[in-house]
Design an enzyme around this catalytic site. Structure first.
Site, PDB file in Angstrom:
ATOM      1  N   THR A  22      -8.371  -6.971   9.993  1.00  0.00           N
ATOM      2  CA  THR A  22      -8.929  -6.357  10.995  1.00  0.00           C
ATOM      3  C   THR A  22      -8.771  -7.379  12.321  1.00  0.00           C
ATOM      4  O   THR A  22      -8.615  -7.018  13.551  1.00  0.00           O
ATOM      5  CB  THR A  22     -10.529  -6.157  10.796  1.00  0.00           C
ATOM      6  OG1 THR A  22     -11.252  -7.329  10.230  1.00  0.00           O
ATOM      7  CG2 THR A  22     -10.812  -4.994  10.039  1.00  0.00           C
ATOM      8  N   PHE A  29     -11.440   1.048   7.177  1.00  0.00           N
ATOM      9  CA  PHE A  29     -11.363   2.305   6.673  1.00  0.00           C
ATOM     10  C   PHE A  29     -12.943   2.763   6.799  1.00  0.00           C
ATOM     11  O   PHE A  29     -13.144   3.929   7.384  1.00  0.00           O
ATOM     12  CB  PHE A  29     -10.876   2.630   5.380  1.00  0.00           C
ATOM     13  CG  PHE A  29      -9.222   2.430   5.140  1.00  0.00           C
ATOM     14  CD1 PHE A  29      -8.501   3.612   5.487  1.00  0.00           C
ATOM     15  CD2 PHE A  29      -8.952   1.517   4.908  1.00  0.00           C
ATOM     16  CE1 PHE A  29      -7.192   3.385   5.451  1.00  0.00           C
ATOM     17  CE2 PHE A  29      -7.484   1.040   4.829  1.00  0.00           C
ATOM     18  CZ  PHE A  29      -6.548   1.907   4.877  1.00  0.00           C
ATOM     19  N   ARG A  30     -14.025   2.043   6.372  1.00  0.00           N
ATOM     20  CA  ARG A  30     -15.214   2.566   5.934  1.00  0.00           C
ATOM     21  C   ARG A  30     -16.274   2.087   6.942  1.00  0.00           C
ATOM     22  O   ARG A  30     -17.445   2.339   6.741  1.00  0.00           O
ATOM     23  CB  ARG A  30     -15.422   2.480   4.602  1.00  0.00           C
ATOM     24  CG  ARG A  30     -14.553   3.343   3.671  1.00  0.00           C
ATOM     25  CD  ARG A  30     -15.050   3.194   2.162  1.00  0.00           C
ATOM     26  NE  ARG A  30     -14.321   4.169   1.298  1.00  0.00           N
ATOM     27  CZ  ARG A  30     -12.875   4.176   1.085  1.00  0.00           C
ATOM     28  NH1 ARG A  30     -12.299   3.120   1.640  1.00  0.00           N
ATOM     29  NH2 ARG A  30     -12.369   5.096   0.501  1.00  0.00           N
ATOM     30  N   ASP A 101       0.130  -3.039   5.193  1.00  0.00           N
ATOM     31  CA  ASP A 101       0.554  -3.370   6.238  1.00  0.00           C
ATOM     32  C   ASP A 101       1.664  -4.465   6.108  1.00  0.00           C
ATOM     33  O   ASP A 101       2.224  -4.930   7.018  1.00  0.00           O
ATOM     34  CB  ASP A 101      -0.707  -3.996   7.388  1.00  0.00           C
ATOM     35  CG  ASP A 101      -1.696  -5.081   6.520  1.00  0.00           C
ATOM     36  OD1 ASP A 101      -1.085  -5.916   6.072  1.00  0.00           O
ATOM     37  OD2 ASP A 101      -2.629  -4.838   6.677  1.00  0.00           O
ATOM     38  N   HIS A 116      -1.210  -0.505  -3.347  1.00  0.00           N
ATOM     39  CA  HIS A 116      -0.900   0.884  -2.558  1.00  0.00           C
ATOM     40  C   HIS A 116       0.305   1.031  -1.830  1.00  0.00           C
ATOM     41  O   HIS A 116       0.595   1.760  -1.069  1.00  0.00           O
ATOM     42  CB  HIS A 116      -2.092   1.234  -1.680  1.00  0.00           C
ATOM     43  CG  HIS A 116      -3.545   1.090  -2.415  1.00  0.00           C
ATOM     44  ND1 HIS A 116      -4.630   0.823  -1.671  1.00  0.00           N
ATOM     45  CD2 HIS A 116      -3.818   1.457  -3.792  1.00  0.00           C
ATOM     46  CE1 HIS A 116      -5.888   0.973  -2.619  1.00  0.00           C
ATOM     47  NE2 HIS A 116      -5.116   1.621  -3.767  1.00  0.00           N
ATOM     48  N   CYS A 124      14.433   7.989   0.228  1.00  0.00           N
ATOM     49  CA  CYS A 124      14.529   9.435   0.377  1.00  0.00           C
ATOM     50  C   CYS A 124      14.212   9.938  -1.068  1.00  0.00           C
ATOM     51  O   CYS A 124      14.422   9.546  -2.103  1.00  0.00           O
ATOM     52  CB  CYS A 124      16.166   9.763   0.654  1.00  0.00           C
ATOM     53  SG  CYS A 124      16.714  11.310   0.454  1.00  0.00           S
ATOM     54  N   CYS A 146      16.873  12.036   5.506  1.00  0.00           N
ATOM     55  CA  CYS A 146      17.729  11.104   4.997  1.00  0.00           C
ATOM     56  C   CYS A 146      19.097  11.530   5.755  1.00  0.00           C
ATOM     57  O   CYS A 146      19.864  12.700   5.630  1.00  0.00           O
ATOM     58  CB  CYS A 146      17.853  10.923   3.500  1.00  0.00           C
ATOM     59  SG  CYS A 146      19.276  10.120   2.913  1.00  0.00           S
TER      60      CYS A 146
END
Length: 239
Positions: A22, A29-30, A101, A116, A124, A146
């Site tokens: 941040t 997110f929350r 990120d 994640h 592709c 692609c």
């Protein structure tokens, strides 16, 4: 007390979430102003960022993904840079992150387990050709295809309903299991199965740094409901 713990640590592992980034200008997110507080009509971000929505409504998915999930100008903050110092000193043995990120790698860290995935990788779905973030940003198609085979190019991020990479998970759990100190920072520990990885920790010191309470607070050696960047910036690294 955090400094004392780190001074005695031989194998430190850092488990981080959205709150770590941040300070780099990337929303979490929350929180009250986080990404999940928004709605796109009747749709929540969780719905849009699901594998089923990706396959059924790819143009809408990419419109949301490009406008809400990509922050190409973001730079590592003081917390990222401190973690790089700790890795250079061979104190930090691994970063397990729920963030996509790529800022830990941008800061210079190598021992990073991106549970994640990352926005910096795209592939592709037909031929497997790989593309970087710059390619995705430059592509102007509603649904990126692609150039080699015409297949849809998908970001290498884990959507709701998809499984995480088993080798990334194995490496993350191994590092957590071998750590003598685990720092958990910037995460509500509400996303599974990532949150359950903490059960592999058998070390001496569990440190939680988060603005709000987490399920790990009761078991922690040290709990700091403070700003992550400020806390990490205050740590001195002794080589």
């Amino acid at each position: 007390m955090l400094q004392e713990i780190i001074n005695k640590t031989k194998r430190l592992v850092f488990f981080g979430g959205a709150g770590v980034s941040t300070a780099s200008g990337i929303p979490d997110f929350r929180s009250a102003k986080g990404l999940y507080s928004e709605r796109i009509g009747d749709l929540t971000p969780e719905m849009i960022l699901s594998s089923s929505f990706f396959y059924l409504h790819p143009a809408q998915f990419f419109a949301f993904y490009r406008s809400h999930m990509l922050f190409p100008e973001a730079q590592p903050n003081a917390a990222h840079r401190k973690l790089y110092e700790l890795e250079k000193a061979d104190i930090l043995r691994g970063i397990v992150t729920q963030n996509i990120d790529g800022l830990h790698r941008k800061a210079g860290n190598i021992r990073v387990y991106e549970l994640h995935g990352t926005v910096h990788e795209n592939y592709c779905m037909d031929c497997g050709e790989k593309y970087d973030l710059n390619w995705m940003l430059a592509n102007r198609e509603d649904i990126p295809h692609c150039p080699h085979c015409g297949g849809v190019v998908k970001p290498n991020v884990v959507l709701y309903g998809e499984g995480m990479d088993k080798y990334v998970c194995m490496g993350a759990c191994r590092e957590i299991g071998n750590a003598d100190t685990l720092i958990v920072a910037g995460t509500s520990l509400s996303v599974e199965p990532a949150a359950s990885f903490l059960s592999y920790f058998r070390g001496k010191n569990l440190v939680v740094i988060n603005r709000e309470r987490t399920p790990a607070d009761e078991k922690a050696t040290l709990v700091l409901h403070e700003d992550i960047e400020e806390v990490m910036q205050s740590v001195s690294v002794h080589v």
